[in-house]
Design a protein around this motif. Sequence first.
Motif, PDB file in Angstrom:
ATOM      1  N   ILE A 238       0.748  -1.330  -0.531  1.00 47.96           N
ATOM      2  CA  ILE A 238       0.412   0.310  -0.488  1.00 47.96           C
ATOM      3  C   ILE A 238       0.909   1.240  -0.060  1.00 47.96           C
ATOM      4  O   ILE A 238       1.870   1.644   0.916  1.00 47.96           O
TER       5      ILE A 238
ATOM      6  N   ILE B  23      -4.342   0.618   7.120  1.00 50.17           N
ATOM      7  CA  ILE B  23      -5.381  -0.569   5.340  1.00 50.17           C
ATOM      8  C   ILE B  23      -4.410  -1.965   5.990  1.00 50.17           C
ATOM      9  O   ILE B  23      -4.886  -2.847   6.068  1.00 50.17           O
ATOM     10  N   GLN B  24      -2.962  -1.650   5.754  1.00 53.45           N
ATOM     11  CA  GLN B  24      -2.362  -3.212   5.852  1.00 53.45           C
ATOM     12  C   GLN B  24      -2.223  -3.643   7.136  1.00 53.45           C
ATOM     13  O   GLN B  24      -2.621  -5.143   7.147  1.00 53.45           O
TER      14      GLN B  24
ATOM     15  N   ARG C 110      -5.381  -4.418   8.862  1.00 59.06           N
ATOM     16  CA  ARG C 110      -6.841  -4.253   8.691  1.00 59.06           C
ATOM     17  C   ARG C 110      -6.767  -5.536   7.745  1.00 59.06           C
ATOM     18  O   ARG C 110      -6.987  -6.493   7.406  1.00 59.06           O
ATOM     19  N   LEU C 111      -6.484  -5.782   6.245  1.00 64.44           N
ATOM     20  CA  LEU C 111      -5.938  -6.547   5.011  1.00 64.44           C
ATOM     21  C   LEU C 111      -5.758  -7.283   5.791  1.00 64.44           C
ATOM     22  O   LEU C 111      -6.043  -8.913   5.324  1.00 64.44           O
TER      23      LEU C 111
ATOM     24  N   VAL D  50      -3.899  -0.318  -3.887  1.00 63.14           N
ATOM     25  CA  VAL D  50      -4.477   0.589  -2.854  1.00 63.14           C
ATOM     26  C   VAL D  50      -3.223   1.532  -2.931  1.00 63.14           C
ATOM     27  O   VAL D  50      -1.972   1.208  -2.413  1.00 63.14           O
TER      28      VAL D  50
ATOM     29  N   VAL E  63      -3.036   5.857  -1.398  1.00 65.01           N
ATOM     30  CA  VAL E  63      -3.885   6.475  -0.436  1.00 65.01           C
ATOM     31  C   VAL E  63      -2.670   8.321  -0.412  1.00 65.01           C
ATOM     32  O   VAL E  63      -1.009   8.078  -0.396  1.00 65.01           O
TER      33      VAL E  63
ATOM     34  N   LEU F 282     -10.874   4.933   6.093  1.00 62.97           N
ATOM     35  CA  LEU F 282     -10.690   3.503   5.136  1.00 62.97           C
ATOM     36  C   LEU F 282     -10.225   2.564   5.352  1.00 62.97           C
ATOM     37  O   LEU F 282     -10.459   1.582   4.528  1.00 62.97           O
ATOM     38  N   PRO F 283      -9.412   1.929   6.626  1.00 58.81           N
ATOM     39  CA  PRO F 283      -9.677   0.361   6.377  1.00 58.81           C
ATOM     40  C   PRO F 283     -10.229  -0.378   6.948  1.00 58.81           C
ATOM     41  O   PRO F 283     -10.749  -1.288   5.737  1.00 58.81           O
TER      42      PRO F 283
ATOM     43  N   THR G 241     -11.608   0.082   2.615  1.00 62.41           N
ATOM     44  CA  THR G 241     -10.667  -1.429   1.856  1.00 62.41           C
ATOM     45  C   THR G 241     -10.885  -2.679   2.309  1.00 62.41           C
ATOM     46  O   THR G 241     -11.245  -3.964   1.110  1.00 62.41           O
TER      47      THR G 241
ATOM     48  N   TYR H 241     -20.339  -2.416   3.208  1.00 56.32           N
ATOM     49  CA  TYR H 241     -19.188  -1.102   4.211  1.00 56.32           C
ATOM     50  C   TYR H 241     -19.843  -1.030   5.710  1.00 56.32           C
ATOM     51  O   TYR H 241     -19.637  -1.353   6.193  1.00 56.32           O
TER      52      TYR H 241
END
Length: 526
Positions: free
Chosen positions: A147, A170-171, A173-174, A189, A191, A249-250, A253, A294
């Motif tokens: 990301i 984000i990372q 969470r993914l 992805v 930002v 955002l997390p 995504t 979401y």
Amino acid sequence: MNSTDTSNELTTPPAPSLSKVEQAKAELCGLDLEPRLAELAAAGWDNLDEATLTIRLKWLGIFFRPVTPGRFMVRLRLPNGVIRSDQLEVLADAVDRCGEHGSADITTRQNLQLRGLLLEDMPPLLAAMERVGLTSRQSGHDNPRNITGNPLAGLDPEELIDTRPLVEAIQTRLLADGGPRNLPRKFNVAVGGAPDSFLLHNDLAFLPAPHPQDPAAPLGFTVMVGGFFSAQRNELAVPLGLWLRPDQLPAFTLALLRHYDAHGNRVQRNKSRLMYLIDGLGLEAYRAAVVAGYRKLAGESAPAPLPHDGRHLVVRAPRDGLGLQAQKQAGFHWAGLHVPMGRLDAEQMLELARLARDYGSGELRFTEAQNVLIVNVPNHRLGALQAEPLLEWFRLEPGPLQAEAVSCTGSRYCSFALIPTKSTAQAVIDDLERRLELPQAVRTHWTGCPNACGQPYMGQIGLMGAKARQEGLMVEAAKIFLGGSMGQEPRLAELHEKGVPLSALSDVLEALLVERFGARRRTTLA
């Protein structure tokens, strides 16, 4: 009628069969190989089944390279391109152990690829990386890739939003339990956090934007979807029509990726990228489905995404970040060093780590232009840093073609590439900078094949490996693309020449630079 006669009965058509790659992924997830790495290495790489060797190991960031059999590549995850000196030293040691086979490349996703490794190197390397907070997990194949964010995050006087905590969130969470483990295709992805954060080549991009209803409210992000380059199709991301707060955002995504996981094309791999799914559903239906996912993930009590027209605060092409530049912290500069074609050896990696520790805060940043920044350098240390021998090679002020030259791996390591991209690009740029004076930098993007890893459509000049006939023989050549823009009115470069033999490439590019970019021929060669 015979009770067994079903000729007139309605039947359900058979489900379309999965592609060969999808079948291999369904049988075993590559993440499950990690405890068995030592066992696989002991068996020998040439005894592994094809799916494990060429597909599943990529879930751990381990890549078999057919052009260097027995020598593997490892791709790191470096969210926002941030790395510490101690982390870089661990990677340098791994490259150094490979001897003449070892090297590292900075990629267009702000991360590093280590080359020349043996399969038996992997268990100790992954363990060493984990001890210093690094991972290569899910950095390849059908996974969300590294990301990216503003490489100047936290330093930039022009910064709108610091992208580092958002990219990290984000990372996290993914990669957590419940994150995607098997997407239909790779997924990018990014930002944005500054007025020059061009990110429309990503499947999902978040660009800074004012609140759509309250101009006095904190900035959030408009959502852009569907950007990608491939051998079949090239698209810039389009507005999804939503605005999000940073803390959304997390989860957003993850919800979008779960929808893509469930509905993306797993039968035709050449039609599996996100934009094909958006085309099939229609943008409005796609948006409604993602928002519903979401809301289910975040909970009905969580704020909903707001409607948005897609306007954002990114209005300029990216700065190169090179040279000594003042940070927003008084008394500090960052030093942007040009890394020719993004390639590093172990000694250079160790020197970069030392310089970052001795002159800065011990932190470095990688950029999408394949360069490196040493950050938080006190003003009184700038002179000593400029005198360091490494800066004679990694220059603060490279030539106007060298500064923004981006290149894929090329045929030295990639079996798809039709030309040795990095060495060709370096030789041609050196030749042109001897011949010409240019009034401003010209961004060139070099790629070895139509898969477009070097992003030729983003270049003011893009070059793609090809074959052409010369004096009756097929020779290495390059297609030339012109007109790519990453400014306020973005556009993809278009084909200008179908195949220029590499032996004639400098002459053809010289004429283009004079005619279209204001270059002047030198009366004496530099």
